[in-house]
Design a protein around this motif. Sequence first.
Motif, short mmCIF file in Angstrom:
data_model
loop_
_atom_site.label_atom_id
_atom_site.label_comp_id
_atom_site.label_asym_id
_atom_site.label_seq_id
_atom_site.Cartn_x
_atom_site.Cartn_y
_atom_site.Cartn_z
N ARG A 83 0.83 -1.19 0.00
CA ARG A 83 0.00 0.00 0.00
C ARG A 83 0.87 1.25 0.00
O ARG A 83 1.87 1.30 0.73
CB ARG A 83 -0.92 0.00 1.22
N VAL A 84 0.49 2.25 -0.75
CA VAL A 84 1.33 3.45 -0.85
C VAL A 84 1.39 4.17 0.48
O VAL A 84 2.32 4.93 0.78
CB VAL A 84 0.79 4.35 -1.98
N ARG A 123 -8.94 -4.09 9.60
CA ARG A 123 -7.47 -4.03 9.46
C ARG A 123 -6.97 -2.80 10.18
O ARG A 123 -7.42 -1.68 9.92
CB ARG A 123 -7.08 -3.98 7.98
N SER A 125 -3.55 -0.48 11.15
CA SER A 125 -2.32 -0.23 10.39
C SER A 125 -1.60 0.99 10.94
O SER A 125 -2.20 1.82 11.65
CB SER A 125 -2.67 0.01 8.92
N GLY A 142 -4.36 3.17 11.48
CA GLY A 142 -5.55 2.94 10.67
C GLY A 142 -6.50 2.02 11.40
O GLY A 142 -6.07 1.15 12.15
N VAL A 157 -13.52 3.53 6.75
CA VAL A 157 -12.05 3.51 6.73
C VAL A 157 -11.55 4.65 7.61
O VAL A 157 -11.30 5.76 7.16
CB VAL A 157 -11.54 3.64 5.29
N GLY A 158 -11.39 4.32 8.90
CA GLY A 158 -11.07 5.36 9.86
C GLY A 158 -9.67 5.24 10.42
O GLY A 158 -8.87 4.43 9.95
N ASN A 159 -9.40 6.04 11.41
CA ASN A 159 -8.13 6.04 12.14
C ASN A 159 -8.40 6.01 13.63
O ASN A 159 -9.55 6.17 14.05
CB ASN A 159 -7.33 7.31 11.81
N PHE A 164 -7.60 15.00 11.03
CA PHE A 164 -6.52 14.67 10.10
C PHE A 164 -5.61 15.87 9.91
O PHE A 164 -5.92 16.98 10.32
CB PHE A 164 -7.12 14.18 8.77
N ALA A 169 -8.01 17.02 0.09
CA ALA A 169 -7.35 15.78 -0.35
C ALA A 169 -6.18 16.02 -1.29
O ALA A 169 -5.28 15.20 -1.39
CB ALA A 169 -8.38 14.86 -0.99
N HIS A 233 -14.74 11.84 9.32
CA HIS A 233 -15.61 12.78 8.58
C HIS A 233 -17.03 12.83 9.16
O HIS A 233 -17.48 11.89 9.83
CB HIS A 233 -15.71 12.33 7.12
N GLY A 368 -12.27 13.60 -1.80
CA GLY A 368 -11.04 13.19 -2.48
C GLY A 368 -10.72 11.75 -2.23
O GLY A 368 -10.27 11.02 -3.13
N THR A 376 -6.34 3.13 -6.24
CA THR A 376 -5.14 2.48 -5.71
C THR A 376 -5.27 0.96 -5.71
O THR A 376 -4.27 0.25 -5.83
CB THR A 376 -4.85 3.00 -4.28
N ARG A 380 -2.55 -1.98 -6.81
CA ARG A 380 -2.06 -3.00 -5.86
C ARG A 380 -2.46 -4.40 -6.30
O ARG A 380 -1.69 -5.33 -6.22
CB ARG A 380 -2.70 -2.74 -4.48
FE1 HDD Z 1 -6.36 6.87 3.47
C1 HDD Z 1 -5.36 3.72 2.86
C2 HDD Z 1 -7.50 6.02 6.56
C3 HDD Z 1 -6.91 10.16 4.20
C4 HDD Z 1 -5.86 7.61 0.25
N1 HDD Z 1 -6.41 5.22 4.52
C5 HDD Z 1 -5.91 4.02 4.12
C6 HDD Z 1 -6.09 3.05 5.17
C7 HDD Z 1 -6.69 3.71 6.20
C8 HDD Z 1 -6.90 5.06 5.78
C9 HDD Z 1 -7.10 3.13 7.54
C10 HDD Z 1 -5.65 1.61 5.14
C11 HDD Z 1 -6.76 0.76 4.61
C12 HDD Z 1 -6.32 -0.69 4.67
O1 HDD Z 1 -6.13 -1.18 5.80
O2 HDD Z 1 -6.12 -1.30 3.61
N2 HDD Z 1 -7.01 7.88 5.07
C13 HDD Z 1 -7.54 7.35 6.21
C14 HDD Z 1 -8.15 8.38 7.02
C15 HDD Z 1 -7.96 9.53 6.37
C16 HDD Z 1 -7.25 9.22 5.14
C17 HDD Z 1 -8.85 8.15 8.33
C18 HDD Z 1 -8.35 10.92 6.73
C19 HDD Z 1 -9.44 11.21 7.41
N3 HDD Z 1 -6.37 8.56 2.44
C20 HDD Z 1 -6.64 9.81 2.89
C21 HDD Z 1 -6.64 10.76 1.81
C22 HDD Z 1 -6.36 10.04 0.69
C23 HDD Z 1 -6.19 8.67 1.11
C24 HDD Z 1 -6.91 12.24 1.93
C25 HDD Z 1 -6.21 10.47 -0.74
C26 HDD Z 1 -6.80 11.52 -1.25
N4 HDD Z 1 -5.67 5.88 1.90
C27 HDD Z 1 -5.57 6.39 0.64
C28 HDD Z 1 -5.08 5.36 -0.36
C29 HDD Z 1 -4.94 4.12 0.49
C30 HDD Z 1 -5.33 4.58 1.87
C31 HDD Z 1 -3.82 5.81 -1.05
C32 HDD Z 1 -3.61 3.43 0.40
C33 HDD Z 1 -3.93 1.95 0.40
C34 HDD Z 1 -5.35 1.90 0.12
O3 HDD Z 1 -5.88 3.15 0.04
O4 HDD Z 1 -6.01 0.89 -0.03
O5 HDD Z 1 -6.06 5.18 -1.35
#
Ligand code: HDD
Length: 703
Positions: A83-84, A123, A125, A142, A157-159, A164, A169, A233, A368, A376, A380
Amino acid sequence: MAKTAKRTSGGVKIHDQMLIRGEGGELHQITDTGDEVLTTAQGGPVLDDQNTLKIGSNGPTLIEDFHFREKIFHFDHERIPERVVHARGYAAHGYFENYKPLAKFTRADLFARAGEKTPAFVRFSTVAGSKGSFDLARDVRGFAVKLYTQEGNWDLVGNNIPVFFIQDAIKFPDLIHAVKEEPDRAFPQAQSAHDNFWDFISLTPESMHMIMWVMSDRAIPRSFRFMEGFGVHTFRFVNAKDESTFVKFLWKPKLGLQSVLWNEAVKINGADPDFHRRDLWTAIQSGNYPEWELQVQLFDQEFADEFEFDVLDPTKIIPEEILAPIPVGRLVLDRMPENFFAETEQVAFMTQNVPPGIDFSNDPLLQGRNFSYLDTQLKRLGSPNFTHIPINAPKCPFAHFQQDGHMAMRNPVGRANYQPNSHGIGPRESIAKGFRSFAEAEEGQKARLRPESFADHYSQARQFFVSQTVGEQQHIAAALTFELSKVKLPEIRERVVAHLLNIDTDLAGKVGQKLGLAKMPKPADAAVPTRQDLDESPALSIVKNGPQRFEGRKLGILVTDGVDANLLAALKAAIVKEGAVCEVVAPKVTGAKADDGSLVEADEMIDGGPSVLYDAVALLPGAAGMADLLQESTARDFLADAFSHCKFIAYVEAAMPLFAKAGIADALDDGVIPLAAKKDIATFVGRLTELRFWEREAKVKMG
Ligand code: HDD
């Protein structure tokens, strides 16, 4: 996924081959000794998997060795892109159980009936580190929840942090580039303590609230099981009458909140880089299923208009004391994946996955994100057919005309692969069931603007800081100092301290002083002055939201030959009764010989079982073993670390020389509890709910 057959005598003769049916009903070829026959991926039985096909024993390998070619070919292509971001993760299966019908707010089926269980896959992370980095980095965690609802997958898909770093985005690639290893040197790995991250942050005032959270103990959780989760959000619940209610999602751990100290995290990463993974695996495998309660903050447009911050701003929270979260269900994780790659690595979470009854708000970060996640997955998982992978497949009936693409495991059948069609076959849209977007009326001109209502970057950062205990505030100051101590460019450090001046002048002063700033900078320009009147929010403190019991925690018991077997047994029984676990640590792998001659088996040898792996420790050496123990520097460290990490320590009289060796014999306090008799065990166990003896912190000054 084909389950490998267990050896069995039973079987059916098909085409005069011996075949057996595996657990999943699949057939397996077996040898005459009952072993499963090794085959190629094409199903061809293999004669010899130890030697390549050659001319003679020393001749050249033959290219016709199709078994060797296929095996090496597949090996060479085993890796997929990590994952990026959020590359390092760990997941478990479980279920979400709905408490009561929420039809008033949402038509989502999973919230329709009390007691309804929906399969889940979660998951956890880190964000910055690569797939192979360590667990206890100072980082966001994550908290990605996939619920396989009867109306399609819902991915929340939270944290573990409710806000943040950024508000739009478009800045996400910059944020991630800045936090990850620097492009010219490819370090540091999984750390924000470096120039690029703090350079970006110091030039991005909107990140200040998140910085308070990431520099707090929230970023070094003791366990995935002891941390909160947040959807971040503002989303929408939409009911059957298409009425919308704003909603924010919170996951509250049943076992309360707990983090480690930074000095502990550094040592844990050395002792066990997989600390969080092992913790979750062990808990679930031993039937101690972690559980979170889903709570929702519900509010309408009127509340949103009156609230002092913009509910669409992902750098802001709605304090729980202003809008109390309502419990609506519970998430239980009760099964580990059968195969890490098949499930945890291949799972695809996407914020766009929502069932009818749950909808998006105009939060620009969410908008975004809705673009990025699908994008993505293609990179992957290599195919638009990633929902054909079992972990990503919906568990409800589904039908569509999507066809072909790499690795298509199924395709629509019949003549019509389009609709409308006059063949009278294939799925059709449903007015009643289909996902109806909330009909929000929108207006305005195309422009690249940031809302004025997003402009206050310091008030909630301050609110978070003042809501912490004094000890937690010290940890934030220590973390900022540590991080900025690794930043080489002085102007970056000064810019950060200038921001801190807008949050809390004492904090800024402490950090500036430790950084040796010749003079304090001017406070950073603030579009909106920091509000000093925001009420403290006790919900934001970890220490104020600890557990009700020591349940789910771990006691490390250091023993030597001569350990009092009865006292040890009584202590173990009391800890197990608390729902916690004990591990015995001894100087020898085999353990120790107790005073009654019995063998006390060791879970860890002292070198591999430092006290940072435990939430509290007990020193139960026998007089017979003390001389050897005092030779072990790791024994001294075991005690010294437990003491400086403010842990509760129980001890028998024979252990006193170790306190002297650790240099703390004169510093004993109420967190160090003598076990002179079995009755003292209750005193010790009774204190463990506090998790740490925080009064000691002023003495040991451990950030
Ligand atoms: Fe994200 C993965 C949570 C902002 C783009 N994000 C990813 C994962 C988590 C979050 C938990 C791991 C999912 C997994 O376990 O496979 N991300 C967040 C939260 C954000 C957040 C809580 C802000 C509130 N993310 C965010 C933004 C962007 C992304 C603003 C792009 C505009 N996130 C991604 C991604 C990932 C990702 C690049 C990388 C791997 C994947 O999606 O599956 O698309």
